[in-house]
Write an enzyme that holds these catalytic residues in place. Sequence first.
Site, PDB file in Angstrom:
ATOM      1  N   ASP A  98       0.853  -1.189   0.000  1.00 49.19           N
ATOM      2  CA  ASP A  98       0.000   0.000   0.000  1.00 49.19           C
ATOM      3  C   ASP A  98       0.883   1.230   0.000  1.00 49.19           C
ATOM      4  OD1 ASP A  98      -2.663   1.273   0.265  1.00 49.19           O
ATOM      5  OD2 ASP A  98      -1.822   2.012   2.147  1.00 49.19           O
ATOM      6  N   GLU A 182      -2.470  -1.658  -5.460  1.00 53.87           N
ATOM      7  CA  GLU A 182      -3.723  -1.020  -5.846  1.00 53.87           C
ATOM      8  C   GLU A 182      -3.671  -0.629  -7.314  1.00 53.87           C
ATOM      9  OE1 GLU A 182      -4.148   3.291  -4.635  1.00 53.87           O
ATOM     10  OE2 GLU A 182      -2.703   2.593  -3.138  1.00 53.87           O
ATOM     11  N   CYS A 246     -11.521  -3.603   8.060  1.00 57.90           N
ATOM     12  CA  CYS A 246     -10.720  -4.277   9.085  1.00 57.90           C
ATOM     13  C   CYS A 246     -10.224  -5.583   8.510  1.00 57.90           C
ATOM     14  CB  CYS A 246     -11.553  -4.529  10.331  1.00 57.90           C
ATOM     15  SG  CYS A 246     -10.732  -5.603  11.522  1.00 57.90           S
ATOM     16  N   CYS A 249     -11.719  -8.715  10.840  1.00 62.14           N
ATOM     17  CA  CYS A 249     -13.113  -9.149  10.819  1.00 62.14           C
ATOM     18  C   CYS A 249     -13.859  -8.717   9.564  1.00 62.14           C
ATOM     19  CB  CYS A 249     -13.855  -8.653  12.063  1.00 62.14           C
ATOM     20  SG  CYS A 249     -14.201  -6.882  12.023  1.00 62.14           S
ATOM     21  N   CYS A 265     -10.278  -1.044  14.753  1.00 59.21           N
ATOM     22  CA  CYS A 265     -11.598  -1.464  14.266  1.00 59.21           C
ATOM     23  C   CYS A 265     -12.688  -1.123  15.277  1.00 59.21           C
ATOM     24  CB  CYS A 265     -11.583  -2.962  13.975  1.00 59.21           C
ATOM     25  SG  CYS A 265     -13.174  -3.565  13.390  1.00 59.21           S
ATOM     26  N   CYS A 268     -14.367  -4.883  16.157  1.00 60.97           N
ATOM     27  CA  CYS A 268     -13.698  -5.950  16.910  1.00 60.97           C
ATOM     28  C   CYS A 268     -12.468  -5.467  17.673  1.00 60.97           C
ATOM     29  CB  CYS A 268     -13.319  -7.102  15.981  1.00 60.97           C
ATOM     30  SG  CYS A 268     -11.872  -6.756  14.955  1.00 60.97           S
ATOM     31  N   ASP A 275      -1.622   1.768   7.328  1.00 65.40           N
ATOM     32  CA  ASP A 275      -1.147   1.399   5.989  1.00 65.40           C
ATOM     33  C   ASP A 275      -0.885  -0.101   5.872  1.00 65.40           C
ATOM     34  OD1 ASP A 275      -1.306   4.011   5.129  1.00 65.40           O
ATOM     35  OD2 ASP A 275       0.762   4.482   5.676  1.00 65.40           O
TER      36      ASP A 275
HETATM   37 ZN   LIG Z   1     -12.492  -5.753  13.000  1.00 65.89          ZN
END
Ligand SMILES: [Zn+2]
Length: 315
Positions: A98, A182, A246, A249, A265, A268, A275
């Site tokens: 990234d 990307e 995230c 999750c 997150c 979670c 990054d």
């Molecule tokens: Zn999460």
Amino acid sequence: MPNFYGQTHRRPTWRRRDRNEGFRIVAVKPGDVRRLSRKAGEVKIPKVGWVRFRWSRPALQAKSFRVTRDAAGRWHVAFAVIPQPIPAPGTGAVVGVDRGVTVSAALSTGELLVVPPLRETEKKRLLRLQRRLARARRGSKRRGKTKAAIARLKAREGDRRKDWVEKTSTDLARRFDVIAVEDLKISAMTRSAKGTVEAPGRNVRQKAGLNQGILTNGWGRLVTRVQDKAPDRVRMIDPRYTSQTCNACGHIARESRKSQALFLCVACKHRDHADVNAAKNLRDTPQGIAVAARGGLLLGGPVNREPQRDLLLVG
Ligand SMILES: [Zn+2]
């Protein structure tokens, strides 16, 4: 122009004095290049004669070469040779890369790579020179000298970036079987001034300061070089939501990105470098398509160009 209309490149610009100086020699015979010592070589240039150069690469037979003079006044000779791609390690290892502003490239392995910038003293000197240039009368000797000094500093910066790009791309191609990055074409669309499709954080990042153009540029070059060195091993990923998803999750929320560096997150409580989290998402996006270097064949494109891998492989 075909590239421009194909929307992969910007409109061609005029050649500029002092910036795009050089010429190309084709139909080079084997005897036209000779090695003088470990570090020195000689090349026969029509109408000029034998010209010495610093031998910086392994010996390879080339059919054409280019002689250029950059803005800093340095002469270069570049022999057109198609290098062998770097073999994959065969470990099945996938890496996501990234790009960022403070961190030039974050790997899904957690590594944070930074393009070496100009040192503080060099930056100060550059600013001072630019002020002096603004005051100098057009066409004056002083102006020319100042311009040259600025060009030398900029060249140093550019050299460092180029060196970084070459080392990083070789390293990636050697260590990983698949490199997920990307897709810049998609990024360009989602990150336009209007587009709020991406996280607002991303847009801010993109506009951050005067480094923007340089970084975008450097990133494009890094991707291109990885594609050159590891053809068919680069995976282009739609970057939308990679910065707000995230990796633990899969929850998507722009609030999860707490700051430039921190991802936490909201669902979670998974915590990671922002990054690196994005790089992991790139790595884990499966539907990426392996893209051929530089978008494959250009039918009806200009023919008098230097050899390019894809063009030669097809023939
Ligand atoms: Zn999460």
